[in-house]
Structures are given as structure tokens and as C-alpha cells.
Motif scaffolding. Structure first.
Motif, short mmCIF file in Angstrom:
data_model
loop_
_atom_site.label_atom_id
_atom_site.label_comp_id
_atom_site.label_asym_id
_atom_site.label_seq_id
_atom_site.Cartn_x
_atom_site.Cartn_y
_atom_site.Cartn_z
N ARG A 59 -8.12 4.07 -4.80
CA ARG A 59 -8.38 3.90 -3.37
C ARG A 59 -7.89 2.56 -2.83
NH1 ARG A 59 -14.44 6.45 -3.87
NH2 ARG A 59 -13.97 8.59 -3.16
N LYS A 60 -7.85 1.55 -3.69
CA LYS A 60 -7.35 0.24 -3.25
C LYS A 60 -5.86 0.26 -2.96
CE LYS A 60 -10.80 -2.33 -5.96
NZ LYS A 60 -11.01 -3.16 -7.18
N ILE A 98 0.70 5.51 1.05
CA ILE A 98 -0.03 6.54 1.78
C ILE A 98 0.56 7.90 1.42
CG2 ILE A 98 -0.67 7.43 4.05
CD1 ILE A 98 -0.20 4.51 5.07
N HIS A 154 0.84 -1.20 0.00
CA HIS A 154 0.00 0.00 0.00
C HIS A 154 0.87 1.24 0.00
CE1 HIS A 154 -4.09 1.52 0.38
NE2 HIS A 154 -3.67 2.44 1.25
N HIS A 198 -2.07 5.09 10.08
CA HIS A 198 -2.43 3.94 9.25
C HIS A 198 -1.75 2.66 9.74
CE1 HIS A 198 -4.19 2.61 5.38
NE2 HIS A 198 -3.21 1.74 5.35
N PRO A 237 -6.23 14.35 -0.63
CA PRO A 237 -7.01 13.67 0.40
C PRO A 237 -8.51 13.94 0.29
CG PRO A 237 -5.03 14.57 1.38
CD PRO A 237 -5.07 15.07 -0.03
N LEU A 262 -9.89 11.85 -2.68
CA LEU A 262 -10.07 10.44 -2.37
C LEU A 262 -11.23 10.23 -1.39
CD1 LEU A 262 -6.39 9.16 -2.10
CD2 LEU A 262 -7.98 8.99 -4.02
N LYS A 263 -11.51 11.23 -0.59
CA LYS A 263 -12.62 11.13 0.36
C LYS A 263 -13.97 11.39 -0.30
CE LYS A 263 -14.21 13.21 4.73
NZ LYS A 263 -13.88 14.23 5.78
N SER A 291 -3.96 5.56 0.13
CA SER A 291 -4.72 6.32 1.12
C SER A 291 -4.07 7.69 1.26
CB SER A 291 -4.73 5.61 2.47
OG SER A 291 -5.30 4.33 2.36
N ALA A 292 -4.79 8.65 1.80
CA ALA A 292 -4.22 9.99 1.96
C ALA A 292 -4.74 10.64 3.23
CB ALA A 292 -4.57 10.85 0.75
N TYR A 293 -3.83 11.34 3.91
CA TYR A 293 -4.16 12.03 5.15
C TYR A 293 -3.54 13.42 5.11
CZ TYR A 293 -5.02 7.24 6.76
OH TYR A 293 -5.46 5.94 6.87
#
Length: 431
Positions: free
Chosen positions: A326-327, A272, A270, A368, A282, A285-286, A330-332
Motif C-alpha cells: 500500500r505504501k 497506480i 509511486h 490521484h 483494488p 488493497l481496500k 494504489s489501485a482504482y
């Protein structure tokens, strides 16, 4: 290697054309028509390979048709001649230090490799190659040092006034020779917009041989795959599995290179993307809506990008399908307050001093975290470049490298520029 534009897949151009044109006229970005695969045999023996051997293997698979292997070997060994250690903080968490090159930032990989590729591919009879680059901090210094004194090149760097650290500014503005620095009364996005507009200006293109040293140039993206593969090799040497990379992200070229390595077959579980409050990706993706916005100044200034250019490359790698993205990604996003907490926590827990960008990546890694994975967050710059960020107890512990001490003795040679394209164009035409 053949490449197409993300806005026109029927377009097919050579690697050399993509390097020197850098930016398609249709305003897309160049991507390889075919992504080569890392061989299973190479992956099985990767723990025995040095960084330079891994870099040569990756470069050969991507552009070996364009540059003979021995010449590529010479380029790699000259450009990538510094260490990239994976430092273990504890069993399931490591930090990949990318700041051991001349400019003390990860951008040394792209800038040094690209400058040598351009020099190799240039013809001595060609016009001077005018390299335009916008920087939010570290790109400019790496490009300046990467191209300093390279024959047949002239570099013009645009940076936002008051939005880069003092050391970053010194790296940008004290070189002279074939390096010029323009201090723009605006943001990084404004600088980037002016560079893009220059590539689409008929008069400038008739007068000059223009190209870019930003991460939009494919020659910047390729060498950044090297350290992802090398990090994987170091992790495997220590019997680590289920690798997750956490990447501090601004213009998204860094994570884009990691995703290219992933598409080449690097076994990564994965990715991030860690951003500051400039959270366009972010939020996308949300919510599923891509809404660029003006950039906001933060402590992690190299990530102050409201409309990241390289996101279109990532979309292209995943067929513009958000569910596929998205698979894998991820993003923050984190505030400056969060960033300072991350800096302090890294020191209190691990006695590790991180730059603000690295602290943002650490926070995302922590957010994460899964004990079944081995999480590697990327450290993109030496903490001395952001010395004013730290409290006194940490500031006193940061060792200042000799090359930084030498910068303090040099005079700034920057030119001031208003935030409009016509003034930038006038500067280029009259200088």
C-alpha cells in the motif's frame, strides 16, 4: 541468473530452465533470487541514453551471466527497434506510448524479446518448442508476430470467443505457418486455466516440450522493465521529478515489470494500478482480502481478468506484506461508462485519442493527481484496435496503419474449442 518459485524459495533454477519451463510444477511463478541494482553512475547519465542502450543495461544486469553482452546487444537491437515516445499533455502529465511496434500494443516488448531469447537458447537438436498462450486481446497478436516463422517453435493461442476486438482477432487468426489459434467458448480466465492445466499434465509434458508466452514467463517480464527506465530518462531530460506511473492492469504483468525496475533502484515515487470493473486487486488493497472472481467483459478487454496471475509476483516483491504494498501501490477501478467519459475528455482537453485501456489509466492519473509529481500514464494499444468503441467524430480521426489494412485481406484460420481441458488436450495430441 538464478530463480526460485514464489511457492518454494529453496528451489533454485537457471534462467534457461525458467524460460523453457515457464511455470513451476508447484504452481508458483519464477522470480530472481537476487535483484541487481541500477548503478548510480548510470542513473546520473541516463538522459544521454537511447532506448536500446537502456534496454541493454537492464538486460545485462539481469541476465548478463547467461548471455554474453554482444549477443544480448544483438537481441535487444533486433527486438526493440521501434519508438517509445513520452508525450506531454501538460506540465505535470504525460502519456507513454507503447503501441508503435508491429502488433500495435505494448506486448511487442515481451513477445519479440522472448522469441529471440528462446531462439538463442534453443539447441537445434531439441524437440520443437510448443508455446501455449492465453490472450484477452493483445498478447496473442504480439506473440503471433513475435514467433511467426521462428524455427523450432509452434505457437498455440487460446482466446475467448466474442471477447476480443475484430482487429485483435485478425492478428490472432490469420497467420498460419507455425501459429495456431483456438477460439474458446469461455472467458480469458478459462483460457488461462486450460494453459496452466496443460503444464501440469504428465502425458502432454512427456509428448511435447511445453512453455508459455504469457506474462507468467520471466522472459516476458524482463523486457517490460526497459520502457519504465526509458520513460524516467525522458522525464528527466525535461527536468521532471517525483515520477508516478499509472498502469492499466489486467493480469498485472505490466505493473509487475515496473515494480521490478523500482526494486532494481529506479527512482519512482509511486505506482497506480488502473483496472476496469474486474477489480480483484483494488478490492484487495481496500479490504485486505484477495477474492478472485469470474471476469466480466468490458470495453477494455485486455484487462478482463478476474484472477490476475502476476499478482503473486508483486506480493513476493513486497514480502507478502500488504502494508508495504500500500505504501508503493494504489489501485482504482472504472466502469465502461467512466471509460467513455475518459476517452472524450482526453480528446476535448488535449486532442488526444486513447484506447479504452489508456483512458482507464488516464482516469486513475486524474484521480490521484498531485501537482508536486510528474504523472506518466501508459498507453498500451493503438486506438484503431478498438475502432467500434469511438463516436463517429473520433472514429473518423483515427489513422489506420497499413499493417491493419493488410489484415482485412486475410482469411481466419481459427479452430473452435469448447470450454473444457479434455478437448484442448485432444487438440494438442491429435495436431
Amino acid at each position: 541468473m538464478k530463480l526460485y518459485s514464489t511457492n518454494n524459495k529453496s528451489l533454485k533454477i537457471s534462467f534457461k530452465e525458467a524460460v523453457f519451463n515457464s511455470f513451476p510444477t508447484d504452481k508458483g511463478l519464477y522470480m530472481p533470487v537476487k535483484i541487481p541494482q541500477i548503478s548510480e553512475e548510470f542513473l546520473q547519465n541516463i538522459t544521454k541514453c537511447s532506448l536500446q542502450e537502456i534496454a541493454l543495461e537492464a538486460a545485462s544486469s539481469l541476465i548478463g551471466e547467461d548471455i554474453p553482452k554482444q549477443d544480448l546487444k544483438n537481441i535487444v537491437e533486433d527486438a526493440i527497434n521501434f519508438e517509445v515516445p513520452l508525450v506531454s499533455l501538460y506540465d505535470q502529465l504525460g502519456v507513454l506510448e507503447l503501441f508503435h511496434g508491429p502488433s500495435l500494443a505494448f506486448k511487442d516488448f515481451g513477445a519479440r524479446f522472448m522469441s529471440r531469447i528462446m531462439s538463442y537458447l534453443s539447441n537445434s537438436k531439441d524437440k520443437t518448442l510448443d508455446i501455449l498462450v492465453a490472450t484477452s486481446g493483445d498478447t496473442g497478436g504480439a506473440v503471433a508476430l513475435g514467433f511467426l516463422g521462428v524455427k523450432g517453435t509452434r505457437v498455440t493461442i487460446l482466446y475467448p470467443k466474442g471477447k476480443v476486438s475484430e482487429i485483435q482477432k485478425q492478428q490472432l487468426t490469420t497467420n498460419g505457418q507455425n501459429i495456431r489459434a483456438l477460439e474458446v467458448e469461455g472467458t480469458f480466465d478459462d483460457c488461462q486455466a486450460m494453459v496452466k492445466e496443460a503444464f501440469n499434465d504428465a502425458e502432454l509434458n512427456s509428448r511435447f516440450r511445453l512453455t508459455s508466452a504469457n506474462s507468467i514467463n520471466i522472459a516476458r517480464l524482463i523486457p517490460q522493465t526497459f520502457y519504465y527506465i526509458y520513460a524516467y530518462a525522458q522525464a528527466k531530460r525535461n527536468n521532471k521529478n517525483n515520477i508516478v506511473f499509472v498502469v492499466p492492469s489486467g493480469n498485472f504483468g505490466n505493473i509487475g515489470a515496473g515494480l521490478l525496475a523500482y526494486k532494481m533502484g529506479l527512482p519512482v515515487k509511486h505506482f497506480i494500478a488502473a483496472t476496469n470493473v474486474n477489480d480483484t486487486v483494488p478490492q484487495y488493497l481496500k479490504k485486505g482480502l484477495y477474492t478472485p472472481k469470474p471476469s466480466i467483459q468490458t470495453l477494455s478487454n485486455a484487462m478482463d481478468v478476474g484472477n490476475p496471475s502476476n499478482w503473486v509476483r508483486i506480493m513476493d516483491l513486497f514480502d507478502n506484506n500488504i502494508e508495504n504494498i500500500r505504501k508503493t501501490i494504489s489501485a482504482y477501478s472504472y466502469t465502461d461508462e467512466d471509460t467513455l467519459i475518459g476517452i472524450n475528455e482526453l480528446y476535448e482537453k488535449y486532442k488526444y485519442i486513447a484506447c479504452p485501456h489508456t483512458a482507464v489509466a488516464y482516469l486513475a492519473a486524474k484521480n490521484h493527481f498531485n501537482p508536486l509529481n510528474y504523472t506518466i500514464f501508459l498507453s498500451t494499444a493503438h486506438p484503431c484496435k478498438f475502432i467500434d468503441v469511438y463516436p463517429k467524430n473520433l472514429k473518423d480521426k483515427i489513422e489506420i496503419p497499413e499493417q491493419v489494412k493488410q489484415l482485412e485481406k486475410k482469411k481466419s484460420l481459427a479452430h473452435s474449442l469448447k470450454n473444457n481441458f479434455s478437448d484442448f488436450k485432444d487438440f494438442l495430441l491429435s495436431n
